[in-house]
Design a protein around this motif. Structure first.
Motif, PDB file in Angstrom:
ATOM      1  N   UNK A  98       5.235  -7.392  -0.678  1.00  0.00           N
ATOM      2  CA  UNK A  98       4.429  -8.339  -1.457  1.00  0.00           C
ATOM      3  C   UNK A  98       5.085  -8.568  -2.813  1.00  0.00           C
ATOM      4  N   UNK A 114      -4.356  -7.865   2.640  1.00  0.00           N
ATOM      5  CA  UNK A 114      -3.053  -7.670   3.278  1.00  0.00           C
ATOM      6  C   UNK A 114      -2.399  -8.998   3.654  1.00  0.00           C
ATOM      7  N   UNK A 141      -6.685   2.255  -3.299  1.00  0.00           N
ATOM      8  CA  UNK A 141      -5.515   2.834  -2.641  1.00  0.00           C
ATOM      9  C   UNK A 141      -4.776   1.793  -1.804  1.00  0.00           C
ATOM     10  N   UNK A 142      -5.527   0.969  -1.096  1.00  0.00           N
ATOM     11  CA  UNK A 142      -4.902  -0.105  -0.332  1.00  0.00           C
ATOM     12  C   UNK A 142      -4.035  -0.956  -1.265  1.00  0.00           C
ATOM     13  N   UNK A 193      -0.912   0.596  -2.349  1.00  0.00           N
ATOM     14  CA  UNK A 193       0.059   0.531  -1.252  1.00  0.00           C
ATOM     15  C   UNK A 193       0.835  -0.780  -1.233  1.00  0.00           C
ATOM     16  N   UNK A 194       0.195  -1.871  -1.628  1.00  0.00           N
ATOM     17  CA  UNK A 194       0.858  -3.181  -1.604  1.00  0.00           C
ATOM     18  C   UNK A 194       2.053  -3.225  -2.557  1.00  0.00           C
ATOM     19  N   UNK A 242       3.684  -0.381  -3.805  1.00  0.00           N
ATOM     20  CA  UNK A 242       4.588   0.760  -3.715  1.00  0.00           C
ATOM     21  C   UNK A 242       3.944   2.133  -3.675  1.00  0.00           C
ATOM     22  N   UNK A 243       2.652   2.210  -3.980  1.00  0.00           N
ATOM     23  CA  UNK A 243       1.965   3.496  -3.842  1.00  0.00           C
ATOM     24  C   UNK A 243       1.422   4.037  -5.149  1.00  0.00           C
ATOM     25  N   UNK A 244       0.751   5.171  -5.040  1.00  0.00           N
ATOM     26  CA  UNK A 244       0.059   5.759  -6.190  1.00  0.00           C
ATOM     27  C   UNK A 244       1.015   6.298  -7.242  1.00  0.00           C
TER      28      UNK A 244
END
Ligand code: IPM
Ligand code: IPM
Lengths: 337, 337
Positions: free
Chosen positions: B112, B215, B236-237, B240-241, B243-245
């Motif tokens: 994304x 998404x 959290x979703x 994820x878009x 690259x993460x936490x």
């Protein structure tokens, strides 16, 4: 020699674009010589007191008798005193597992090209108990109910599904770090069933982390089993990865061997009757019904024809970026059979 | 003329990689001449009866006094008789809103490239009530509690945030079609607040549909506000878009103007002490703390230095595909200041 008697199946064309896409299924089934005889039922225009909803008692009896059915989108009429059509079907037919295969369609590009998973959702309890009340003014509560019986039942279904479909891993999705009793019981049941399937890898994934992993790398998952609301959320998320609810199948499994396949997208009243709707979700759902009937050859042939038509790209409906009508897309599928 | 007295802020370095990434923040803040004096507090090694958790009373008092704090990852010790560290902080400090900005990092490729949204999560009630019990053997229930007070408070925060941050739209995420009373009350409160902000577009999106839209096209969203569990899942979703936490900031807002920023990723004990950890999430969280203190210039400068370092790509930690140590990455950021 006379042909074997056809199998009777209930068909709910549903509302909006439902009747058009149901015609598409009937045409494809006819072209593929599927030995099915449809019993059509429509949602009534008044509340049937026996079902407390607009679904007629006769239509439910038809599914109970035939054990298999296919359902188009149904828009629950606004108003009080009746139950949602989808929830009525789930409760009345005890549709305890909702199974949604989700895979990248060859030739249809999204951001993901490696999705191949199946979500299996507990479909009768959890956050959908319907039990809610106001404690005092400004304070309301909803009850999430998890039972050992329903959890074992859906876990059994998931592991059996994994085993019989050549799947290697079952992930139980939960939030037991917060809901230790409810999601904890769900996990306990999954673990008990997992013991009986040593050939299947079992893991537990917290729902927030699961959603992050799904958007980063959906190839990490195979079969996912989970309580009702998590299934609602994750199955839609997964559908989004491969293009949306217009492209994904869904099948509800009930006690006594009932299978009610359904397109879970909306009834799209804006394009209803215009020969523009994409019948793919209903067709692929119908394919899951054929598998349930163990008509594997027919199922494969029809699924291949659908996927090949989409992959070829010549005939696609507007939602997939094409300009085909529902009928031309359907004809193309029949041509690929 | 003497310099103004520094602002005191509480620092919980936390466990695992926490202390290393906290050092990184201290170094960057020093290089940027941020007028902050840290009061460091560590999680205790026994239960403090006054907090019923491993968090000491003194550490909570420090946040209450300073009104601002920064928190690294904390692994709640296993065992009974004490409360989760994160939940204790939320309850004791009344951290009613969890704010997570989420945007695509220039030069760091994911699937994304158009994400720029903020999730605002109600952080004290809902599915996190802690109220659960067994009804009879094999039947358990959890209570989801929604109150008018907490819903109005987080809705107010969300709209005020949108207005003061130049955001145009607030989406309330819910499942009021199923939980009509609880999520229904949440929506009612959002609507009431929306009335007071006619310049902000208000919409309501069902959580399953929201996840699918996120998404497919996250650019559809701007500010999202929602009950506790949906916030847990969706934040959290969204992380994820992009690259993460390890790359996203989080800040908890409490009554009386408290702001406790935190890295929400894990404590990564496997790489702890090895100078391999990525301090980005804690650094970006520290930036949100600076904004809360209205130290906008410092906040912008530090954020730019972090983003430029990542975009440049020369110094990246292993989780971002590079081979830099925590200290080299930190030095590079200081060099970009
Ligand atoms: C329409 C709604 C009640 C339903 C649900 O929440 O289960 C839908 O989202 C689904 O997934 O079938
Ligand atoms: C660790 C866990 C209790 C926590 C939560 O569920 O809120 C975490 O997922 C978070 O988002 O901060």
């Amino acid at each position: 020699s006379s042909a074997p008697a056809p199998i009777k199946a209930t068909l709910f064309p549903g509302d909006g674009i439902g009747p058009e896409i149901a015609v598409s299924v009937k045409q494809v089934f006819q072209a593929a010589e599927v030995p099915i005889e449809w019993e059509e039922h429509y949602v009534g225009d008044q509340i049937d007191p026996r079902t407390q909803s607009f679904l007629t008692w006769e239509s439910l009896e038809s599914v109970r008798r035939n054990r298999v059915g296919l359902k188009g989108p149904m828009a629950t009429p606004v108003g009080k005193g009746h139950r949602s059509l989808n929830l009525t079907l789930r409760k009345e037919l005890n549709l305890y597992a909702n199974v949604r295969p989700c895979y990248s369609l060859p030739g249809y590009k999204t951001r993901y090209d490696n999705v191949d998973l199946v979500t299996i959702r507990e479909n009768t309890e959890g956050e959908y108990s319907g039990l809610e009340h106001q404690v005092v003014r400004g304070v309301v509560e909803s009850l999430k109910i998890i039972t050992r019986q329903a959890s074992l039942r859906v876990a059994e279904y998931a592991f059996h599904f994994a085993k019989t479909h050549g799947r290697e891993r079952v992930s139980a999705i939960h939030k037991a770090n917060i809901m230790q009793k409810t999601d904890g019981l769900f996990l306990k049941c999954c673990r008990e069933v997992a013991e009986k399937y040593p050939e299947i890898t079992y893991e537990e994934v917290v729902i927030d982390n699961c959603c992050m992993m799904l958007v980063k790398n959906p190839a990490l998952f195979d079969v996912l089993v989970m309580p009702n609301l998590y299934g609602d959320i994750i199955s839609d998320l997964c559908a989004g990865l491969v293009g949306g609810l217009g492209l994904t199948a869904s099948c509800n499994i009930g006690e006594a061997g009932i299978a009610l396949a359904e397109a879970v997208h909306g009834s799209a009243p804006d394009i209803a009757g215009k020969n523009l709707a994409n019948p793919t979700a209903l067709l692929l759902s119908a394919v899951t019904m054929l598998r349930h009937l163990e008509l594997y050859d027919k199922a494969e042939r029809i699924q291949d024809a659908i996927l090949n038509t989409i992959a070829e790209g010549k005939y696609r409906t507007a939602d997939l970026g094409g300009s085909s009508s529902t009928t031309d897309f359907t004809k193309a599928i029949c041509g690929h059979l």
